[in-house]
Scaffold this motif. Structure first.
Motif, PDB file in Angstrom:
ATOM      1  N   ASN A 132      23.776  34.082  36.635  1.00 56.57           N
ATOM      2  CA  ASN A 132      23.717  34.726  35.039  1.00 56.57           C
ATOM      3  C   ASN A 132      22.173  34.457  34.658  1.00 56.57           C
ATOM      4  N   GLU A 133      21.852  35.071  33.430  1.00 54.53           N
ATOM      5  CA  GLU A 133      20.368  35.193  33.045  1.00 54.53           C
ATOM      6  C   GLU A 133      20.040  33.660  32.631  1.00 54.53           C
ATOM      7  N   GLN A 134      21.066  32.866  32.510  1.00 50.20           N
ATOM      8  CA  GLN A 134      20.662  31.542  32.240  1.00 50.20           C
ATOM      9  C   GLN A 134      20.576  30.453  33.422  1.00 50.20           C
ATOM     10  N   GLY A 135      20.699  31.228  34.608  1.00 46.61           N
ATOM     11  CA  GLY A 135      20.427  30.362  35.900  1.00 46.61           C
ATOM     12  C   GLY A 135      21.688  29.854  36.412  1.00 46.61           C
ATOM     13  N   GLU A 136      22.768  30.138  35.693  1.00 47.84           N
ATOM     14  CA  GLU A 136      24.025  29.720  36.107  1.00 47.84           C
ATOM     15  C   GLU A 136      24.727  30.352  36.887  1.00 47.84           C
ATOM     16  N   THR A 137      25.794  30.125  37.802  1.00 46.62           N
ATOM     17  CA  THR A 137      26.360  30.634  38.893  1.00 46.62           C
ATOM     18  C   THR A 137      27.746  30.983  38.217  1.00 46.62           C
ATOM     19  N   GLU A 138      28.121  32.181  38.325  1.00 49.01           N
ATOM     20  CA  GLU A 138      29.509  32.675  37.781  1.00 49.01           C
ATOM     21  C   GLU A 138      30.200  33.504  38.886  1.00 49.01           C
ATOM     22  N   ARG A 139      31.679  33.423  38.597  1.00 46.61           N
ATOM     23  CA  ARG A 139      32.392  34.181  39.799  1.00 46.61           C
ATOM     24  C   ARG A 139      33.013  35.205  39.100  1.00 46.61           C
ATOM     25  N   TRP A 140      32.722  36.222  39.631  1.00 44.77           N
ATOM     26  CA  TRP A 140      33.411  37.723  39.294  1.00 44.77           C
ATOM     27  C   TRP A 140      34.310  38.313  40.113  1.00 44.77           C
ATOM     28  N   ALA A 141      35.236  38.958  39.430  1.00 40.68           N
ATOM     29  CA  ALA A 141      36.088  39.874  40.197  1.00 40.68           C
ATOM     30  C   ALA A 141      35.768  41.300  39.481  1.00 40.68           C
ATOM     31  N   GLU A 142      35.850  42.358  40.355  1.00 38.06           N
ATOM     32  CA  GLU A 142      35.669  43.874  40.139  1.00 38.06           C
ATOM     33  C   GLU A 142      36.462  44.653  40.668  1.00 38.06           C
ATOM     34  N   TYR A 143      37.128  45.647  39.589  1.00 41.41           N
ATOM     35  CA  TYR A 143      38.121  46.366  39.818  1.00 41.41           C
ATOM     36  C   TYR A 143      37.709  47.920  39.925  1.00 41.41           C
ATOM     37  N   GLY A 144      38.203  48.663  40.714  1.00 42.03           N
ATOM     38  CA  GLY A 144      37.426  49.786  41.251  1.00 42.03           C
ATOM     39  C   GLY A 144      37.614  50.979  40.195  1.00 42.03           C
ATOM     40  N   VAL A 145      38.860  50.821  39.512  1.00 44.83           N
ATOM     41  CA  VAL A 145      39.116  51.872  38.396  1.00 44.83           C
ATOM     42  C   VAL A 145      40.317  51.376  37.554  1.00 44.83           C
ATOM     43  N   GLY A 146      40.155  51.843  36.537  1.00 39.07           N
ATOM     44  CA  GLY A 146      41.511  51.791  35.779  1.00 39.07           C
ATOM     45  C   GLY A 146      42.060  52.966  35.163  1.00 39.07           C
ATOM     46  N   ALA A 147      43.207  53.352  35.276  1.00 41.77           N
ATOM     47  CA  ALA A 147      43.737  54.649  34.560  1.00 41.77           C
ATOM     48  C   ALA A 147      44.998  54.431  34.140  1.00 41.77           C
ATOM     49  N   TRP A 148      45.326  55.056  32.944  1.00 45.93           N
ATOM     50  CA  TRP A 148      46.811  54.855  32.295  1.00 45.93           C
ATOM     51  C   TRP A 148      46.906  55.991  31.434  1.00 45.93           C
ATOM     52  N   ASP A 149      48.207  55.944  30.758  1.00 46.78           N
ATOM     53  CA  ASP A 149      48.790  57.160  30.441  1.00 46.78           C
ATOM     54  C   ASP A 149      48.381  56.936  28.635  1.00 46.78           C
ATOM     55  N   ASP A 150      48.748  55.641  28.189  1.00 45.29           N
ATOM     56  CA  ASP A 150      48.457  55.339  26.901  1.00 45.29           C
ATOM     57  C   ASP A 150      48.291  53.819  26.455  1.00 45.29           C
ATOM     58  N   VAL A 151      48.159  53.535  25.267  1.00 41.16           N
ATOM     59  CA  VAL A 151      47.712  52.133  24.927  1.00 41.16           C
ATOM     60  C   VAL A 151      48.813  51.200  25.680  1.00 41.16           C
ATOM     61  N   PRO A 152      50.179  51.231  25.392  1.00 38.88           N
ATOM     62  CA  PRO A 152      51.088  50.360  25.883  1.00 38.88           C
ATOM     63  C   PRO A 152      50.893  50.348  27.344  1.00 38.88           C
ATOM     64  N   ALA A 153      50.698  51.334  28.084  1.00 40.75           N
ATOM     65  CA  ALA A 153      50.279  51.375  29.801  1.00 40.75           C
ATOM     66  C   ALA A 153      48.951  50.592  29.906  1.00 40.75           C
ATOM     67  N   ALA A 154      48.061  50.742  28.958  1.00 34.30           N
ATOM     68  CA  ALA A 154      46.845  50.126  29.223  1.00 34.30           C
ATOM     69  C   ALA A 154      47.048  48.678  28.988  1.00 34.30           C
ATOM     70  N   ARG A 155      47.678  48.412  28.084  1.00 33.98           N
ATOM     71  CA  ARG A 155      47.783  46.868  27.652  1.00 33.98           C
ATOM     72  C   ARG A 155      48.616  46.145  28.975  1.00 33.98           C
ATOM     73  N   ALA A 156      49.696  46.694  29.446  1.00 28.97           N
ATOM     74  CA  ALA A 156      50.252  46.287  30.439  1.00 28.97           C
ATOM     75  C   ALA A 156      49.140  45.881  31.817  1.00 28.97           C
ATOM     76  N   LEU A 157      48.497  47.078  31.788  1.00 31.46           N
ATOM     77  CA  LEU A 157      47.689  46.997  32.968  1.00 31.46           C
ATOM     78  C   LEU A 157      46.427  45.937  33.083  1.00 31.46           C
ATOM     79  N   PHE A 158      46.047  45.809  31.862  1.00 28.23           N
ATOM     80  CA  PHE A 158      44.751  44.580  31.706  1.00 28.23           C
ATOM     81  C   PHE A 158      45.509  43.592  31.454  1.00 28.23           C
ATOM     82  N   ALA A 159      46.871  43.307  31.202  1.00 27.43           N
ATOM     83  CA  ALA A 159      47.535  42.067  31.098  1.00 27.43           C
ATOM     84  C   ALA A 159      47.674  41.646  32.826  1.00 27.43           C
ATOM     85  N   ALA A 160      47.907  42.564  33.649  1.00 27.19           N
ATOM     86  CA  ALA A 160      48.224  42.326  35.007  1.00 27.19           C
ATOM     87  C   ALA A 160      46.761  41.794  35.809  1.00 27.19           C
ATOM     88  N   ILE A 161      45.900  42.483  34.987  1.00 28.44           N
ATOM     89  CA  ILE A 161      44.216  42.168  35.850  1.00 28.44           C
ATOM     90  C   ILE A 161      44.053  40.946  35.359  1.00 28.44           C
TER      91      ILE A 161
END
Length: 326
Positions: free
Chosen positions: A244-273
């Protein structure tokens, strides 16, 4: 064809494959690329990987531009699939901007891609980079899509209210077929022109295929949110360490795309992520999402952070005429 190693253009530009000996010249004009935005350029850090990659000859090609025997420009193309290349890292020395070097080196990348069977070239430009957008249009790229990053906190760091799905009838499966079926008919796919974060190259997008999702299910993770049918999907492309910009090592996870129908579906998807990221032990995540009012506001409604600015993806049709083409 574009300007090559054996021919100089009328402006005295000579293009050729980059070598390790070009490093000092390249660093001299890339060190302070983003100094006005309190950022640093990644090219000095990865230059030798670009040149010395084990599959660089077939999968990637890095060109430099010389004027009077001094390197004053650089750019790279990476082959993402049989028909797609990704153009990145174009930098021109400040004293030589406006001389046609950016166009010449871009067309050389197009030529390399087309000779290998590619029919489309894409790149990404930060939405605030007006000069980069102008160059992309001048070189033959056209607007393709725009996206933003959702930034869910891994479990253990997140607000408990943000990680709750709020619906006991929701289940999350790892079925790539269910995820593909949802994606194929989603408005996210339509807006993003079928593009997602590439599993092969960071900061690149490519077309999502059923095979890519199947491989993600085997090697990383796939999520299909179901509640009387599939209501959302996402998949993980990689996890890695970065400084990172402070010179510290961070571990990241990247997700290729997120797609959903509505807010409840988005909430469940992000909870899983978040759960997935927590199990990986990463510090931070990001999920590519469509840059639309609905998608961005849905993310906000789930109490998930989102990046400040969108990023633009541009595309060039390599079957058409362009400045360096035949």
């Amino acid at each position: 064809m574009g300007v090559n190693d054996s021919n100089a253009s009328s402006e005295g530009i000579r293009l050729r494959p980059a070598t390790a000996e070009d490093y000092d010249d390249v660093v001299s004009f890339t060190r302070d690329t983003w100094s006005d935005r309190d950022g640093s350029d990644y090219i000095p850090d990865i230059y030798h990987d670009w040149i010395e990659g084990p599959d660089g000859g077939d999968r990637q090609r890095t060109f430099v531009a010389e004027v009077d025997a001094t390197v004053v420009g650089i750019a790279q193309a990476v082959r993402l699939s049989d028909h797609e290349i990704w153009c990145q890292g174009i930098r021109i020395a400040p004293d030589h901007r406006g001389e046609g070097i950016a166009d010449a080196i871009t067309w050389e990348l197009f030529d390399w891609g087309r000779e290998g069977g590619a029919v489309v070239a894409r790149n990404m430009v930060f939405s605030w980079n007006v000069a980069g957008l102008g160059h992309s249009r001048a070189a033959g790229f056209s607007p393709a899509t725009e996206f933003r990053w959702a930034l869910p906190e891994p479990d253990g760091n997140a607000d408990p209210e943000a990680t709750a799905t709020g619906d006991s009838d929701v289940s999350v499966t790892a079925s790539p077929d269910a995820a593909w079926s949802y994606w194929a008919d989603s408005d996210a796919r339509e807006h993003l022109r079928g593009l997602v974060l590439s599993p092969e190259e960071t900061w690149a997008t490519q077309e999502l295929t059923r095979e890519v999702l199947q491989r993600a299910a085997e090697e990383n993770a796939v999520f299909a949110v179901q509640n009387d049918g599939t209501r959302a999907m996402a998949f993980r492309v990689r996890d890695y360490e970065r400084e990172n910009e402070q010179g510290e090592t961070e571990r990241w996870a990247e997700y290729g795309v997120g797609a959903w129908d509505d807010v409840p579906a988005a909430r469940a998807l992000f909870a899983a992520i978040r759960r997935d990221a927590g199990e990986l032990g990463v510090d931070r995540t990001r999920v590519l999402i469509p840059e639309t009012a609905r998608y961005v506001s849905d993310v906000a409604a789930t109490r998930t952070a989102v990046s400040d600015d969108p990023d633009f993806v541009m595309a060039a049709d390599l079957t058409a005429d362009y400045g360096g083409g035949d």
